[in-house]
Design an enzyme around this catalytic site. Sequence first.
Site, mmCIF file in Angstrom:
data_model
loop_
_atom_site.group_PDB
_atom_site.id
_atom_site.type_symbol
_atom_site.label_atom_id
_atom_site.label_comp_id
_atom_site.label_asym_id
_atom_site.label_seq_id
_atom_site.Cartn_x
_atom_site.Cartn_y
_atom_site.Cartn_z
ATOM 1 N N GLY A 57 11.999 0.898 2.389
ATOM 2 C CA GLY A 57 11.091 0.012 2.724
ATOM 3 C C GLY A 57 9.730 -0.033 1.941
ATOM 4 O O GLY A 57 9.320 1.025 1.301
ATOM 5 N N GLY A 97 12.131 4.838 0.186
ATOM 6 C CA GLY A 97 13.382 4.652 -0.439
ATOM 7 C C GLY A 97 13.805 3.482 -0.082
ATOM 8 O O GLY A 97 14.610 2.824 -0.609
ATOM 9 N N LYS A 133 5.566 -3.735 7.687
ATOM 10 C CA LYS A 133 6.568 -3.017 7.204
ATOM 11 C C LYS A 133 7.673 -3.611 7.062
ATOM 12 O O LYS A 133 8.196 -4.334 7.764
ATOM 13 C CB LYS A 133 6.938 -1.678 8.132
ATOM 14 N N ASP A 150 12.324 13.128 12.132
ATOM 15 C CA ASP A 150 11.734 13.180 11.032
ATOM 16 C C ASP A 150 10.077 13.606 10.917
ATOM 17 O O ASP A 150 9.510 13.207 10.213
ATOM 18 C CB ASP A 150 11.965 11.687 10.321
ATOM 19 N N ILE A 165 0.965 -1.217 0.126
ATOM 20 C CA ILE A 165 0.171 -0.082 -0.027
ATOM 21 C C ILE A 165 0.890 1.228 0.181
ATOM 22 O O ILE A 165 0.535 2.404 -0.303
ATOM 23 C CB ILE A 165 -1.072 0.141 1.246
#
Length: 179
Positions: free
Chosen positions: A37, A35, A54, A156, A31
Amino acid sequence: MPEADPTGELDPTRRPDATQRFGRFVDAVEIARGGMGAVHRAVDPDLGRPVAIKSLLDGAAADERSVRRFRLEARITGRLQHPNIVPVHELATGEDGVPYLCLQLVGGQTLETYVRSRGRAGWRGTPHPLGRLLAVYLKVLDAVGFAHSRGVVHRDLKPANVMVGEFGEVLVMAWGIAK
Protein backbone atom coordinates in the site's frame (compact mmCIF):
# COMPACT_ATOMS: atom_id res chain seq x y z
CA MET A 1 -10.21 34.11 13.94
CA PRO A 2 -8.65 31.28 11.87
CA GLU A 3 -5.10 30.22 12.52
CA ALA A 4 -2.37 31.52 10.25
CA ASP A 5 -1.39 28.98 7.60
CA PRO A 6 1.75 30.27 5.85
CA THR A 7 2.38 26.94 4.08
CA GLY A 8 -1.11 26.68 2.65
CA GLU A 9 -1.36 23.15 4.01
CA LEU A 10 -4.83 23.66 5.46
CA ASP A 11 -6.24 25.53 2.47
CA PRO A 12 -8.69 23.11 0.80
CA THR A 13 -8.61 25.15 -2.41
CA ARG A 14 -4.82 24.77 -2.79
CA ARG A 15 -3.99 22.52 -5.75
CA PRO A 16 -0.35 21.40 -5.94
CA ASP A 17 0.93 19.53 -8.99
CA ALA A 18 0.61 15.73 -9.34
CA THR A 19 -2.18 15.14 -6.86
CA GLN A 20 -4.87 12.52 -6.60
CA ARG A 21 -8.35 12.52 -5.18
CA PHE A 22 -9.82 9.89 -2.84
CA GLY A 23 -13.56 10.39 -2.62
CA ARG A 24 -14.07 13.82 -1.09
CA PHE A 25 -10.42 14.09 -0.02
CA VAL A 26 -8.35 16.31 -2.31
CA ASP A 27 -4.73 17.22 -2.97
CA ALA A 28 -3.48 13.71 -2.17
CA VAL A 29 0.29 13.45 -2.48
CA GLU A 30 2.11 10.21 -1.71
CA ILE A 31 4.28 10.41 1.41
CA ALA A 32 5.07 6.74 2.06
CA ARG A 33 4.93 3.37 0.32
CA GLY A 34 5.11 -0.20 1.50
CA GLY A 35 4.90 -3.60 -0.14
CA MET A 36 1.11 -3.56 -0.53
CA GLY A 37 0.00 0.00 0.00
CA ALA A 38 0.73 3.69 -0.10
CA VAL A 39 -0.02 6.56 2.26
CA HIS A 40 -0.98 9.97 0.92
CA ARG A 41 -1.21 13.32 2.62
CA ALA A 42 -4.54 14.85 1.61
CA VAL A 43 -7.00 17.54 2.67
CA ASP A 44 -10.51 17.07 4.00
CA PRO A 45 -12.19 20.02 2.23
CA ASP A 46 -15.22 19.98 4.56
CA LEU A 47 -13.08 20.59 7.65
CA GLY A 48 -9.99 22.08 6.01
CA ARG A 49 -7.73 19.67 7.87
CA PRO A 50 -4.88 17.53 6.62
CA VAL A 51 -5.46 13.77 6.73
CA ALA A 52 -3.64 10.60 5.78
CA ILE A 53 -5.14 8.33 3.13
CA LYS A 54 -3.95 4.74 3.09
CA SER A 55 -4.73 2.74 -0.04
CA LEU A 56 -3.75 -0.52 -1.67
CA LEU A 57 -1.36 -0.53 -4.59
CA ASP A 58 -2.76 -1.75 -7.92
CA GLY A 59 -1.47 -5.32 -7.59
CA ALA A 60 -2.77 -5.73 -4.05
CA ALA A 61 -6.07 -4.07 -4.95
CA ALA A 62 -6.66 -6.79 -7.56
CA ASP A 63 -6.17 -9.53 -4.96
CA GLU A 64 -9.41 -10.27 -3.10
CA ARG A 65 -7.51 -11.57 -0.04
CA SER A 66 -5.54 -8.32 0.23
CA VAL A 67 -8.73 -6.29 -0.03
CA ARG A 68 -10.38 -8.35 2.74
CA ARG A 69 -7.27 -7.94 4.93
CA PHE A 70 -7.27 -4.17 4.28
CA ARG A 71 -10.93 -3.85 5.28
CA LEU A 72 -10.28 -5.95 8.39
CA GLU A 73 -7.37 -3.64 9.33
CA ALA A 74 -9.74 -0.67 9.05
CA ARG A 75 -12.36 -2.30 11.25
CA ILE A 76 -9.83 -3.42 13.88
CA THR A 77 -8.09 -0.04 14.05
CA GLY A 78 -11.40 1.83 14.00
CA ARG A 79 -12.61 -0.08 17.06
CA LEU A 80 -9.42 0.63 19.02
CA GLN A 81 -10.23 4.15 20.17
CA HIS A 82 -7.30 5.04 22.39
CA PRO A 83 -5.08 8.16 22.72
CA ASN A 84 -2.02 6.21 21.53
CA ILE A 85 -3.58 4.40 18.57
CA VAL A 86 -3.95 6.25 15.28
CA PRO A 87 -7.60 7.33 14.84
CA VAL A 88 -9.55 6.14 11.79
CA HIS A 89 -11.88 8.73 10.26
CA GLU A 90 -13.35 6.79 7.36
CA LEU A 91 -13.26 3.60 5.29
CA ALA A 92 -14.55 4.04 1.75
CA THR A 93 -14.18 2.78 -1.78
CA GLY A 94 -12.91 5.00 -4.56
CA GLU A 95 -14.45 5.36 -8.00
CA ASP A 96 -11.92 2.78 -9.20
CA GLY A 97 -13.33 0.22 -6.75
CA VAL A 98 -10.22 0.28 -4.54
CA PRO A 99 -10.82 0.74 -0.81
CA TYR A 100 -9.04 3.49 1.07
CA LEU A 101 -8.75 4.43 4.69
CA CYS A 102 -8.72 7.99 6.03
CA LEU A 103 -6.63 8.37 9.18
CA GLN A 104 -5.31 11.16 11.34
CA LEU A 105 -2.23 12.62 9.68
CA VAL A 106 0.54 12.07 12.20
CA GLY A 107 3.50 14.43 12.16
CA GLY A 108 6.83 13.79 13.77
CA GLN A 109 9.09 10.82 13.27
CA THR A 110 9.11 7.10 13.75
CA LEU A 111 10.30 5.75 17.08
CA GLU A 112 13.18 4.21 15.15
CA THR A 113 14.35 7.65 13.97
CA TYR A 114 13.60 9.22 17.35
CA VAL A 115 15.81 6.72 19.20
CA ARG A 116 18.65 7.07 16.69
CA SER A 117 18.57 10.87 16.79
CA ARG A 118 18.54 10.89 20.59
CA GLY A 119 21.54 8.58 20.74
CA ARG A 120 23.77 11.21 19.15
CA ALA A 121 25.64 14.04 20.85
CA GLY A 122 22.73 16.44 20.30
CA TRP A 123 20.80 14.83 23.10
CA ARG A 124 23.36 15.50 25.82
CA GLY A 125 22.02 18.95 26.63
CA THR A 126 18.45 17.70 27.10
CA PRO A 127 17.40 17.16 30.71
CA HIS A 128 16.25 13.64 31.64
CA PRO A 129 16.65 12.03 28.22
CA LEU A 130 16.06 8.54 29.61
CA GLY A 131 12.85 9.76 31.25
CA ARG A 132 11.52 11.06 27.93
CA LEU A 133 12.32 7.82 26.16
CA LEU A 134 10.68 5.80 28.94
CA ALA A 135 7.58 8.01 28.69
CA VAL A 136 7.34 7.16 24.98
CA TYR A 137 7.67 3.43 25.67
CA LEU A 138 5.04 3.61 28.41
CA LYS A 139 2.58 5.14 25.92
CA VAL A 140 3.31 2.33 23.45
CA LEU A 141 2.75 -0.23 26.20
CA ASP A 142 -0.49 1.49 27.18
CA ALA A 143 -1.76 1.25 23.58
CA VAL A 144 -0.76 -2.40 23.27
CA GLY A 145 -2.29 -3.21 26.65
CA PHE A 146 -5.54 -1.57 25.57
CA ALA A 147 -5.56 -3.55 22.32
CA HIS A 148 -4.92 -6.78 24.23
CA SER A 149 -7.80 -5.99 26.58
CA ARG A 150 -9.99 -5.89 23.46
CA GLY A 151 -8.63 -9.22 22.19
CA VAL A 152 -6.37 -7.67 19.52
CA VAL A 153 -2.69 -8.49 19.02
CA HIS A 154 -0.69 -6.10 16.79
CA ARG A 155 1.80 -8.73 15.48
CA ASP A 156 4.07 -6.16 13.81
CA LEU A 157 5.06 -3.90 16.69
CA LYS A 158 8.43 -2.36 15.92
CA PRO A 159 9.96 1.14 16.17
CA ALA A 160 9.14 1.85 12.50
CA ASN A 161 5.41 1.42 13.30
CA VAL A 162 5.31 3.93 16.15
CA MET A 163 5.17 7.68 15.52
CA VAL A 164 6.47 10.25 18.01
CA GLY A 165 5.16 13.77 17.53
CA GLU A 166 7.00 16.95 18.31
CA PHE A 167 4.76 17.63 21.32
CA GLY A 168 5.20 14.21 22.89
CA GLU A 169 2.27 12.47 21.25
CA VAL A 170 2.90 8.77 20.59
CA LEU A 171 0.77 6.73 18.18
CA VAL A 172 0.97 3.04 17.33
CA MET A 173 0.39 2.61 13.59
CA ALA A 174 0.16 -0.19 11.02
CA TRP A 175 -2.43 -2.61 12.35
CA GLY A 176 -2.51 -4.46 9.01
CA ILE A 177 -1.62 -7.92 10.30
CA ALA A 178 -3.31 -7.63 13.69
CA LYS A 179 -5.33 -10.59 14.93
